[in-house]
Design a protein around this motif. Structure first.
Motif, PDB file in Angstrom:
ATOM      1  N   PHE A  21       0.848  -1.175   0.000  1.00 62.78           N
ATOM      2  CA  PHE A  21       0.000   0.000   0.000  1.00 62.78           C
ATOM      3  C   PHE A  21       0.884   1.225   0.000  1.00 62.78           C
ATOM      4  O   PHE A  21       1.902   1.270   0.674  1.00 62.78           O
ATOM      5  N   ALA A  22       0.513   2.169  -0.784  1.00 61.73           N
ATOM      6  CA  ALA A  22       1.299   3.401  -0.842  1.00 61.73           C
ATOM      7  C   ALA A  22       1.277   4.086   0.528  1.00 61.73           C
ATOM      8  O   ALA A  22       0.476   3.733   1.392  1.00 61.73           O
ATOM      9  N   THR A  23       2.132   5.048   0.698  1.00 63.08           N
ATOM     10  CA  THR A  23       2.197   5.835   1.925  1.00 63.08           C
ATOM     11  C   THR A  23       0.802   6.338   2.310  1.00 63.08           C
ATOM     12  O   THR A  23       0.135   6.959   1.489  1.00 63.08           O
ATOM     13  N   ALA A 182      -0.770  10.228  13.891  1.00 64.83           N
ATOM     14  CA  ALA A 182      -0.246   9.075  13.146  1.00 64.83           C
ATOM     15  C   ALA A 182       1.124   9.429  12.593  1.00 64.83           C
ATOM     16  O   ALA A 182       1.309  10.509  12.025  1.00 64.83           O
ATOM     17  N   LEU A 183       2.070   8.519  12.805  1.00 64.60           N
ATOM     18  CA  LEU A 183       3.389   8.696  12.213  1.00 64.60           C
ATOM     19  C   LEU A 183       3.418   7.811  10.975  1.00 64.60           C
ATOM     20  O   LEU A 183       3.405   6.580  11.076  1.00 64.60           O
ATOM     21  N   VAL A 184       3.411   8.432   9.811  1.00 64.23           N
ATOM     22  CA  VAL A 184       3.300   7.689   8.557  1.00 64.23           C
ATOM     23  C   VAL A 184       4.685   7.539   7.928  1.00 64.23           C
ATOM     24  O   VAL A 184       5.393   8.536   7.767  1.00 64.23           O
ATOM     25  N   LYS A 185       5.037   6.280   7.623  1.00 63.15           N
ATOM     26  CA  LYS A 185       6.337   6.023   7.002  1.00 63.15           C
ATOM     27  C   LYS A 185       6.157   5.867   5.495  1.00 63.15           C
ATOM     28  O   LYS A 185       5.106   5.412   5.035  1.00 63.15           O
ATOM     29  N   ALA A 186       7.211   6.190   4.758  1.00 64.38           N
ATOM     30  CA  ALA A 186       7.135   6.109   3.297  1.00 64.38           C
ATOM     31  C   ALA A 186       6.841   4.678   2.858  1.00 64.38           C
ATOM     32  O   ALA A 186       7.439   3.728   3.370  1.00 64.38           O
ATOM     33  N   GLY A 187       5.907   4.510   1.947  1.00 65.88           N
ATOM     34  CA  GLY A 187       5.580   3.195   1.397  1.00 65.88           C
ATOM     35  C   GLY A 187       4.850   2.299   2.370  1.00 65.88           C
ATOM     36  O   GLY A 187       4.719   1.102   2.141  1.00 65.88           O
TER      37      GLY A 187
END
Ligand SMILES: [Cu+2]
Length: 212
Positions: A21-23, A182-187
């Motif tokens: 799933f994309a970022t 939310a801490l969203v990481k790349a990819g």
């Protein structure tokens, strides 16, 4: 044996690409008893100062069978909403909500002019003729939003990794929108879950035949 191995590694590849799933975020919304909630509005806001591109899309809330469809809409600030009347009777729609006050006199067909929703907030629509008609429009500044599906799930893709605030609102919830950071990481897709306390349902009567 070799074939089986090859098959299983292919299967793994397929699974990996389907689940990749994309970022972004994946949000599960349930009521306090754990039942999935459809039609919850999930909005993701970037940190203050981050760009908020406008992705304005014209929206439509039709009247059909003496109901507004859809019951819940979420749009970005500045969007236009059209109100086609697909019933044989005339409607007279209005909103007293501070975020968008308007009054669309008796009309049939597509005569109602589209309205621009230029202030963030919650707008409740009604009809002067049919008291039980109701619809909710959530107007948000962020371009990143979606409604939960029948299984209470919402997925939102985001342009970049970073810190975001995820807020969830349901028209029948107790109190204000619920929020989580939310801490969203790349990819990667950050998984969050929300449990919302609901008021007793008020819309059940709406499903019956209201009569003309
Ligand atoms: Cu009406």
């Amino acid at each position: 044996m070799t074939t089986a191995l090859r098959f299983s590694s292919l299967a793994c590849l397929c699974f990996a690409s389907a689940s990749a799933f994309a970022t972004g975020v994946a949000v599960q919304v349930n009521d306090s008893s754990g039942k999935p909630l459809a039609d919850a509005v999930v909005v993701v806001d970037p940190e203050a100062g981050a760009a908020m591109p406008k992705h304005l899309k014209p929206a439509e809330i039709e009247q059909r069978g003496l109901k507004f469809l859809p019951l819940v809409s979420v749009i970005q600030t500045g969007s236009r909403v059209a109100f086609p009347n697909n019933d044989k009777v005339r409607h007279h729609i209005y909103s007293f909500s501070p975020a968008k006050k308007f009054d669309q006199k008796l009309y049939s067909g597509v005569a109602a002019s589209p309205q621009v929703f230029d202030k963030a907030g919650t707008v409740v629509l009604g009809c002067n003729i049919h008291d039980r008609m109701i619809a909710y429009v959530k107007v948000v500044d962020s371009p990143y939003f979606v409604k939960t599906d029948a299984s209470g799930l919402a997925r939102i893709e985001l342009p970049a990794a970073g810190k975001y605030t995820v807020s969830v609102w349901h028209y029948n919830m107790v109190g204000q929108a619920a929020e989580q950071g939310a801490l969203v990481k790349a990819g990667d897709s950050a998984a969050l879950s929300f449990k919302l306390a609901m008021k007793p349902p008020v819309l059940e009567a709406e499903t019956g035949s209201p009569g003309y």
